[in-house]
Scaffold this active site. Structure first.
Site, short mmCIF file in Angstrom:
data_model
loop_
_atom_site.label_atom_id
_atom_site.label_comp_id
_atom_site.label_asym_id
_atom_site.label_seq_id
_atom_site.Cartn_x
_atom_site.Cartn_y
_atom_site.Cartn_z
N GLU A 278 4.51 -15.20 11.64
CA GLU A 278 4.93 -15.03 10.25
C GLU A 278 4.65 -16.30 9.43
OE1 GLU A 278 6.14 -13.75 6.80
OE2 GLU A 278 6.45 -12.37 8.48
N SER A 324 2.91 -8.98 5.08
CA SER A 324 3.10 -8.72 6.50
C SER A 324 2.56 -7.35 6.89
CB SER A 324 4.59 -8.82 6.85
OG SER A 324 5.06 -10.13 6.69
N HIS A 443 10.56 -17.34 7.59
CA HIS A 443 10.68 -16.38 6.49
C HIS A 443 11.84 -16.80 5.60
CE1 HIS A 443 10.48 -12.53 4.46
NE2 HIS A 443 9.59 -12.08 5.30
N ASP A 497 0.14 -13.66 9.80
CA ASP A 497 0.02 -12.43 9.03
C ASP A 497 -0.52 -12.72 7.64
OD1 ASP A 497 2.35 -13.80 8.35
OD2 ASP A 497 3.53 -12.00 8.02
N HIS A 498 -0.10 -13.85 7.07
CA HIS A 498 -0.54 -14.25 5.73
C HIS A 498 -0.10 -15.69 5.50
CE1 HIS A 498 3.67 -13.91 4.49
NE2 HIS A 498 3.70 -12.70 5.03
#
Length: 646
Positions: A278, A324, A443, A497-498
């Site tokens: 993440e 995501s 996150h 994911d990004h």
């Protein structure tokens, strides 16, 4: 008691009438199943129970969407709603709107036989140029006359069984208005949760792709879903329009996503473990940013950097999306995000494969891990769709660790704890196995466990300490699994994911916003070497993994095999705010679907300040290749062409 009837009579009638509609929807599903029973195989009682259970959630959402106006009128805190004429109007709205929804369900009972999926909002575009629908519809009415009879029966039931609130005299107006304002507030809350498919912030609004978590085959989503929901959730979602850039012959010559094995390949049954980390943007890596701060930049991922130094990594590596929900299809199935997140489009019901799906054909055990609530972000549904047989989420973690206090209070299980759970599980799996894990601790709100406060560099943005924490969790994972007998026979893959919270100017550009690491590591293997100028992307992971294993069957991925493709021929694609981006060689091409809007020497012009549009001989060839990728993508999305068929 009758003295206070005005405080609750409309609410009770509302609940009763919505339950009536729910009964109608359940009957529609039974009719759908009976009509299309031959389309499904091995429908055991247990599986049907699971499908109907999942269908209850989608029915609830559809019923609430359908009845929003009716619900509002019934809960409106005005005493005029007690009048007879007002209640006649609301009954008319109720019967009309719900009958339309029921008709849509019954029509799809027939239409499903041709499409093998529930109808979505794209049906308007699909048939806008057809002038023979009246005749076709009339013919089908005759052929399926019993469905017409059912429509009449449903209409009669809605009208006759409708519970009309009795006219009640209001004795206490202040109490009346206070009660009904509170009831309206509670009703709004319940409607929002019901339409979303859950009440917590961790639950994204459910979409049609979520139906996959209740089925074993994509076609079975037709049982779980209902047609009104499928239409509502795809309204405004731009259907994939197929551009006609090239004829079929030239299109195939320019680009094809079909990967064919060489005649000489020999399959090696290595285990495969994919980490989707993440928000682990490339900016966090010291190894990939050696030139920053005059060579003194340390980064925030020392352990992952150490794996990069011993594995295969790429200097110019990119994500294929910015969310995501974009990362999972790109990393595991070689599907980039164009226009809309794949999860949110009708194409999510296509037949799809993945690294796990292809290796499952070779007898691999497959599993996907994510420490959030099961079903969160649609990951469980997608994992099951593409061939990951088992799913391990927060539910399974809690079952294995009863009474634990490892929930982070926001998203799921802390990465350190969940990575250890992952390590323990891997050692119990039958080999060969293909697994994937999506981390979550890096996150928002960017917290770390209390015992780690101050343990990791915080940098200038809040996410950095979380990145350091997850990197440490990864180190502890490797400390454990490196002692296992299966370790040397396992290929590990790492990517993000990004990106998230870019800080430096070069990471805030249309190039930097997609810059993530792509890393392949196998202890003691030949996967070593820093490929300085090669381009890599998430969708290259599937073909590269299968190439390293010597996979000997054809499959589809929009990426390329980084092991056999020359550095000058690798590329990356992504999409941002209506613009396609195509990285190849030294240049980035930006294209709005009709014309090129920018060309940049992204390797040297790191801030993308100098538009070279129309100045390069390579531009025409880059445009043609990107157009071919787009056309293949749109064609295959609309035509359910994401797997190789014999």
């Amino acid at each position: 008691m009758n003295k206070y009837r005005s405080l609750y009579n409309t609410t009770l009638s509302l609940i009763s009438n919505l339950l009536l509609v729910m009964g109608c929807f359940i009957l529609c599903r039974i009719v759908f199943l009976a009509e299309n029973y031959n389309a499904f195989t091995e429908l055991t009682g247990g599986r049907l129970w699971k499908m109907f259970g999942g269908g209850f959630m989608f029915d609830t959402s559809a019923i609430l969407y359908t009845n929003l106006l009716y619900i509002f009128l019934m809960l409106l805190p005005l005493h005029y709603k007690e009048k007879g004429i007002y209640q006649k109007i609301t009954k008319g709205i109720f019967v009309a709107t719900n009958l339309i929804a029921i008709i849509a369900n019954l029509v799809d009972t027939v239409y499903f036989q041709y499409t093998h999926r529930r109808t979505t909002a794209s049906i308007v575009s699909e048939f806008k140029n057809e002038d023979n629908l009246g005749g076709i519809f009339g013919t089908e009415l005759l052929n399926h006359w019993y469905l017409t009879v059912l429509v009449v029966l449903f209409a009669y039931a809605l009208y006759k069984l409708y519970r009309k609130p009795p006219v009640a005299k209001i004795y206490n107006f202040p109490l009346y208005y206070l009660t009904h304002v509170l009831t309206l507030g509670i009703g709004i809350y319940l409607c929002i949760g019901g339409m979303r498919g859950g009440f917590t912030g961790m639950v994204r609004p459910i979409t049609i792709s979520n139906a996959n978590q209740y089925v074993d085959r994509p076609i079975e989503t037709g049982i779980v879903l209902n047609t009104p929901f499928s239409i509502y959730r795809t309204i405004g979602k731009t259907p994939f329009a197929v551009p006609e850039y090239f004829d079929r012959e030239k299109l195939e010559a320019l680009y094809t996503p079909v990967h064919l094995p060489a005649d000489t390949v020999q399959f090696r049954p290595l285990n495969v473990v994919v980490f989707i980390l993440e928000s682990f943007g490339k900016e966090n890596s010291g190894f990939l940013n050696e030139e920053l701060d005059n060579g003194t930049y340390k980064g925030f991922t020392p352990f992952l950097d150490s794996l990069m130094a011993e594995g295969l990594t790429f200097k110019y590596s990119f994500s294929n999306g910015m969310k995501s929900i974009d990362g999972m299809p790109s990393v595991l199935s070689g599907i980039p995000m164009f226009i809309e997140p794949f999860f949110l489009t009708p194409a999510s019901l296509n037949t799809i494969s993945s690294v796990g799906g292809e290796l499952k054909k070779k007898g691999y055990y497959t599993a996907f891990f994510h420490g959030a609530d099961n079903g969160s972000m649609g990951f469980e549904a997608f994992a099951r769709t593409v061939g990951y047989t088992n799913y391990f989420g927060r539910t399974e973690y809690n079952e294995a660790n009863p009474g634990n206090k490892d929930f982070d209070g926001h998203w799921g299980i802390w990465d350190e704890k969940f990575f250890q759970f992952f390590a323990d599980k891997l050692s119990t799996f039958q080999q060969p196995f293909a697994t994937a894990l999506f981390s979550l601790s890096s996150h928002h709100p960017f917290a770390v466990p209390t015992e780690y406060e101050g343990a990791f560099p915080k940098g200038n943005v809040a996410i950095r300490q979380c990145i350091g924490y997850t990197d440490h969790a990864l180190k502890l994972f490797f400390d454990k699994v490196s002692k296992e007998p299966w370790f040397d026979n396992t290929l590990f893959v790492f990517t993000a994911d990004h990106t998230n919270s870019p800080e430096r100017p070069e990471y805030q550009t249309e190039c930097g916003l997609f810059s993530v690491p792509v890393v392949f590591y196998q202890h003691g293997s030949n996967l070593k070497g820093y490929v300085k100028d090669a381009i890599a992307q998430q969708i290259d992971i599937m073909p590269t993994v299968l190439s390293h294993l010597g996979y000997d069957a054809p499959y589809i991925s929009f990426g390329c095999d980084l092991l056999t493709t020359s550095p000058e021929d690798t590329y990356a694609v992504n999409y941002i705010n209506g613009v396609y981006q195509f990285f190849k060689g030294d240049y980035l091409l930006q294209f709005d679907g009709k014309r090129a809007t920018g060309v940049f020497a992204f390797k040297t012009d790191k801030l993308l300040e100098h538009n070279l549009l129309g100045q390069l001989s390579q531009q025409s060839a880059m445009e043609d290749e990107l157009k071919a990728i787009i056309q293949q993508y749109m064609t295959r999305m609309n035509g359910d062409g994401l797997v190789v068929t014999k």
